[in-house]
Design a protein around this motif. Structure first.
Motif, short mmCIF file in Angstrom:
data_model
loop_
_atom_site.label_atom_id
_atom_site.label_comp_id
_atom_site.label_asym_id
_atom_site.label_seq_id
_atom_site.Cartn_x
_atom_site.Cartn_y
_atom_site.Cartn_z
N VAL A 46 0.86 -1.19 0.00
CA VAL A 46 0.00 0.00 0.00
C VAL A 46 0.89 1.24 0.00
CG1 VAL A 46 -1.75 1.31 1.27
CG2 VAL A 46 -1.88 -1.18 1.18
N ALA A 47 0.50 2.25 -0.78
CA ALA A 47 1.23 3.52 -0.83
C ALA A 47 0.29 4.66 -0.45
CB ALA A 47 1.80 3.76 -2.24
N LEU A 48 0.69 5.44 0.55
CA LEU A 48 -0.07 6.60 1.00
C LEU A 48 0.79 7.85 0.84
CD1 LEU A 48 -2.49 7.97 2.47
CD2 LEU A 48 -1.34 7.43 4.62
N THR A 49 0.29 8.81 0.09
CA THR A 49 1.02 10.06 -0.13
C THR A 49 0.19 11.23 0.36
OG1 THR A 49 0.13 10.27 -2.38
CG2 THR A 49 2.25 9.14 -2.13
N GLY A 50 0.88 12.32 0.65
CA GLY A 50 0.21 13.53 1.12
C GLY A 50 1.22 14.64 1.31
N GLU A 51 0.75 15.87 1.23
CA GLU A 51 1.64 17.01 1.40
C GLU A 51 2.22 17.06 2.82
OE1 GLU A 51 3.29 19.30 0.11
OE2 GLU A 51 2.65 19.21 -1.97
N VAL A 52 3.24 17.87 2.97
CA VAL A 52 3.88 18.01 4.28
C VAL A 52 2.87 18.57 5.28
CG1 VAL A 52 5.76 19.13 5.53
CG2 VAL A 52 6.08 18.44 3.14
N LEU A 129 5.34 -3.98 7.70
CA LEU A 129 6.46 -3.03 7.66
C LEU A 129 5.91 -1.68 7.18
CD1 LEU A 129 9.43 -2.14 7.66
CD2 LEU A 129 9.61 -3.11 5.34
N ILE A 130 6.05 -0.65 8.01
CA ILE A 130 5.59 0.70 7.67
C ILE A 130 6.81 1.60 7.54
CG2 ILE A 130 4.17 2.66 8.34
CD1 ILE A 130 2.43 0.81 9.96
N ILE A 131 6.97 2.23 6.40
CA ILE A 131 8.11 3.11 6.13
C ILE A 131 7.60 4.52 5.95
CG2 ILE A 131 10.08 3.54 4.64
CD1 ILE A 131 9.94 0.63 3.77
N ASP A 132 8.00 5.42 6.85
CA ASP A 132 7.63 6.84 6.73
C ASP A 132 8.71 7.58 5.95
OD1 ASP A 132 6.13 9.09 7.01
OD2 ASP A 132 6.67 9.47 9.10
N GLU A 133 8.33 8.70 5.34
CA GLU A 133 9.24 9.48 4.49
C GLU A 133 9.85 8.60 3.40
OE1 GLU A 133 9.33 12.63 4.79
OE2 GLU A 133 8.42 12.85 6.77
N ALA A 134 9.00 7.77 2.81
CA ALA A 134 9.48 6.78 1.83
C ALA A 134 9.98 7.42 0.55
CB ALA A 134 8.37 5.78 1.52
N GLN A 135 9.70 8.68 0.33
CA GLN A 135 10.20 9.32 -0.89
C GLN A 135 11.72 9.46 -0.88
OE1 GLN A 135 8.54 10.97 1.45
NE2 GLN A 135 9.88 12.65 2.09
N ASN A 136 12.34 9.25 0.29
CA ASN A 136 13.80 9.37 0.40
C ASN A 136 14.51 8.03 0.25
OD1 ASN A 136 13.73 12.17 0.91
ND2 ASN A 136 13.21 11.78 3.06
N LEU A 137 13.78 6.96 -0.03
CA LEU A 137 14.42 5.65 -0.21
C LEU A 137 15.22 5.64 -1.50
CD1 LEU A 137 11.48 3.28 0.80
CD2 LEU A 137 13.55 3.72 2.12
N SER A 138 16.37 5.01 -1.44
CA SER A 138 17.20 4.89 -2.64
C SER A 138 16.66 3.79 -3.55
CB SER A 138 18.65 4.58 -2.24
OG SER A 138 18.73 3.30 -1.62
N ARG A 139 17.17 3.76 -4.79
CA ARG A 139 16.69 2.75 -5.73
C ARG A 139 17.06 1.35 -5.27
NH1 ARG A 139 17.80 -0.76 -9.22
NH2 ARG A 139 16.63 -1.06 -11.17
N ASP A 140 18.27 1.19 -4.71
CA ASP A 140 18.70 -0.14 -4.25
C ASP A 140 17.83 -0.64 -3.11
OD1 ASP A 140 20.70 -0.06 -6.13
OD2 ASP A 140 22.23 0.68 -4.73
N LEU A 163 4.03 2.02 2.34
CA LEU A 163 4.91 3.15 2.06
C LEU A 163 4.13 4.44 2.29
CD1 LEU A 163 6.68 2.02 -1.25
CD2 LEU A 163 7.51 1.83 1.09
N VAL A 164 4.68 5.32 3.10
CA VAL A 164 4.04 6.60 3.41
C VAL A 164 5.05 7.70 3.09
CG1 VAL A 164 2.94 8.01 5.18
CG2 VAL A 164 2.70 5.52 5.24
N GLY A 165 4.62 8.67 2.30
CA GLY A 165 5.56 9.73 1.95
C GLY A 165 4.87 10.91 1.31
N GLN A 166 5.68 11.85 0.90
CA GLN A 166 5.20 13.07 0.26
C GLN A 166 4.88 12.80 -1.21
OE1 GLN A 166 8.23 16.02 1.10
NE2 GLN A 166 8.22 15.51 3.29
N PRO A 167 4.30 13.76 -1.92
CA PRO A 167 3.92 13.51 -3.32
C PRO A 167 5.08 13.06 -4.20
CG PRO A 167 2.85 15.49 -2.52
CD PRO A 167 3.79 15.06 -1.45
N GLU A 168 6.30 13.39 -3.79
CA GLU A 168 7.46 12.93 -4.58
C GLU A 168 7.56 11.41 -4.63
OE1 GLU A 168 8.12 17.06 -3.28
OE2 GLU A 168 7.50 15.20 -2.28
N LEU A 169 6.93 10.73 -3.66
CA LEU A 169 6.94 9.26 -3.68
C LEU A 169 6.22 8.74 -4.92
CD1 LEU A 169 7.45 6.49 -2.41
CD2 LEU A 169 5.36 6.82 -1.05
N GLY A 170 5.11 9.38 -5.26
CA GLY A 170 4.40 8.97 -6.47
C GLY A 170 5.23 9.15 -7.72
#
Length: 632
Positions: A46-52, A129-140, A163-170
């Motif tokens: 599941v992916a959840l995105t939203g503004e800061v 497993l819940i990952i916050d700020e997921a937009q900062n995950l590297s490709r690896d 995965l939970v993060g900002q719109p950049e995650l999308g």
């Protein structure tokens, strides 16, 4: 700092993600449903995105705090990790048994994690497993995360990922080299900011959770708050926190739009600017935004306020005075061309705006000028060359035989002008009752409730925490309630309703279709049937507090009685008991007896209303001022 001033038990707008203050708007409720789906039996990716600042972390904590016995949750708050560190963090969160010194390879960590997940599955436990700020995950790391989703049985996934993060995650998941990971996401949702109505409900919800008054912010203040924060909950908290401090510092019981605007200017981050604008533009842009917000608030609020009778009387007087002024000026004019007349009227229109005081002071002189001019017109009617004559261009073109009729008409007009100026002006007696057509909506406006017309009867009224009580009694009962009320009158066999807005020792203030009037108490009693309807705020949250009750309503009752006794509830040792005991019952019965109520120890609507009236609360209208209440 301001907790005791407003009566809060805790800070209502702390910026920490406390699930106890979670407000579920429509968007937040749907986002929480997606998170619970991802943690459920059939959840996968599941992916959840939203503004800061929209509340993503608060939703995560709400899921974690959810008392689910068969759920193991691993939280990753720091996504700036390498692949090996990432797997080690997951193992640490889940309590996987591994040796940090020997198990240093990816294969060793994955094997340890897989063994742990199989054991949990065998024990009928789910792992998320819940990952916050997921937009900062590297490709690896994202690729390793995709490989972890391959840990499964024939029917179920061993590891569920959110995965939970900002719109950049999308944007990140739309990369071509991550399309395999994107295809495994079974549910996506974007968290939206709050709308205007949701912002108002959000603020009131947090005020209620802090056990404070829910109507500190006015309607225009809410509009300003939504405009400046764009409905982002974190920004709303920052501005409201600062606004409460400002209201406390200036000794105010309500927060208006200007307090919110100043709080926003002191707390909100500056928006990015293009280039290097001059100082003038840096001042004009925020000023224009604030002005536009206030104008919008005024457009929302003003149509709901009916014009007062005073305004109608003023406009009527202006309509009656204008012809007199024009006739005087026309009588003093000599025959001119039509262009000159138009010029004179334009000049007269240009000079028309005056202050109300100037109009009032000039009224008598205008009438006197009109009377003197009429007299001169009567004397000089027979002198065709006189500049003060009543001859006009039309009259000059008529035959001489029409002059007697003109002279007679002028004399009649002059006599009528003298009669009007000398006749005594009708004075409205302060003892007259206004014509009654008041309804429950006028009463609700005093409580700050504007908008749609309420058509519910008094017994069915439920507007937030406001309730209505239909009762009967005398003025002493209403003074003890200390709340505005609708009074039912009987005037010559006709039933009428007026709004009682204020009371003093000799007069009462009534509002009807003819505006507001101060009426002698004795005059009101001649027509009042003794029946009335009064709106009150159910601060306790329940309709009845009785022996054996337990909860916040009992704590509220204790606080109110302590305040009536002149004590500070916050200075008491320890927390107040939430149990209705014998000592509380005796104190309540003493209060009821002193206020003319049946001393039964039951805190129903009448008792609660008198408890509220004895100690004025911010945002509650009253019949008497604070000074009058203290004297009583």
């Amino acid at each position: 700092m301001y907790l005791r001033y407003f009566g809060f038990d805790s800070y209502p707008f702390a910026v920490t993600p406390d699930p106890a203050f979670l407000y579920l708007s429509e968007s937040h409720r749907e986002a929480l449903a997606h998170l619970l789906y991802g943690a459920g039996e059939h959840g996968g990716f599941v992916a959840l995105t939203g503004e800061v600042g929209t509340g993503k972390t608060t939703l995560i904590r709400a899921v974690v705090d959810n008392d689910t016995s068969d759920l193991d949750i691993a939280l990753c708050w720091n996504p700036h990790l390498g692949t090996t560190e990432f797997l080690g963090t997951i193992c640490d969160e889940l309590g996987v048994d591994y040796d940090p010194e020997r198990d240093t390879t990816l294969k060793a960590l994955v094997d340890r994690l897989n063994a742990h997940l199989l054991q949990a599955h065998a024990a009928n436990r789910r792992t998320v497993l819940i990952i916050d700020e997921a937009q900062n995950l590297s490709r690896d790391v994202l690729e390793q995360l995709r490989l972890l989703t391959n840990l499964e049985t024939h029917k179920e996934k061993l590891l569920r990922v959110i995965l939970v993060g900002q719109p950049e995650l999308g944007d990140l998941l739309m990369r071509h080299d991550l399309r395999q990971l994107a295809q495994r996401i079974t549910a996506r949702f974007t968290l939206r900011p709050l709308g205007l109505a949701e912002t108002r409900a959000y603020v009131q919800h947090r005020l209620e959770r802090a056990n404070g008054p829910q109507h500190l912010f006015s309607r225009p203040a809410m509009f300003m708050l939504r405009a400046l924060t764009r409905g982002v909950p974190r920004l709303i908290n920052m501005v409201c926190e600062r606004a409460l401090m400002g209201a406390y510092a200036h000794g105010r019981s309500h927060i208006g739009p200007w307090t919110v605007a100043r709080a926003a200017a002191e707390t909100l981050p500056a928006r990015p600017r293009m280039g290097r604008p001059g100082r003038r533009w840096r001042l004009l842009v925020p000023t224009g935004a604030v002005a536009a917000s206030v104008l919008g608030a005024g457009l929302i609020w003003l149509p709901e306020i009916p014009p007062t009778n005073a305004a109608e009387d003023t406009s009527d007087r202006g309509t009656e005075t204008a012809p007199t002024g024009h006739s005087a000026s026309e009588q003093n004019q000599s025959p001119t061309t039509s262009a000159d007349a138009q010029t004179a009227r334009d000049a007269e229109d240009a000079a028309a705006p005056q202050s109300a005081a100037g109009k009032a002071s000039d009224k008598a002189s205008d009438e006197a000028d009109a009377e003197n001019t009429a007299k001169d017109a009567g004397k000089d009617a027979g002198q065709p060359d006189s500049p003060k004559g009543q001859q006009t261009r039309t009259q000059a073109a008529q035959p001489d035989k029409a002059k007697p009729e003109s002279e007679a008409s002028n004399k009649t007009q002059a006599k009528a002008s003298r009669d009007r100026s000398s006749a005594p002006k009708p004075q409205r007696s302060p003892q007259d009752l206004p014509v009654g057509d008041a309804d429950i909506n006028q009463l609700l406006r005093l409580w700050g409730v504007f908008g749609a017309q309420v058509r519910a009867g008094c017994g069915e009224l439920h507007v937030g925490d406001l309730r209505c009580l239909a009762d009967h009694g005398d003025l002493k009962v209403l003074e003890r309630y200390n709340r505005p009320a609708l009074l039912m009158l009987d005037r010559d066999g006709q039933s009428q309703t007026v709004l009682l807005s204020a009371v003093n020792d000799k007069t009462v203030t009534l509002v009807g279709s003819q505006g507001t009037r101060d009426v002698a108490r004795s005059r009101l009693l001649k027509s009042w049937t003794g029946r009335f309807e009064v709106v009150w705020r159910s601060d306790s949250g329940v309709r009845l507090i009785q022996p054996g009750s337990v909860g916040n309503a009992v704590v509220w009752l204790r606080k109110r009685l302590l305040q009536i006794d002149g004590q500070n509830p916050h200075s008491q040792l320890g927390k107040l008991s939430p149990v209705y005991d014998n000592a509380l019952g005796e104190r309540l019965r003493a209060f009821q007896k002193s206020h003319g109520l049946e001393a039964d120890g039951l805190a129903g609507p009448r008792t609660q209303m008198m408890l509220n009236g004895a100690v004025l609360s911010p945002g509650s209208p009253s019949l008497r001022s604070d000074a009058q209440t203290s004297e009583k």
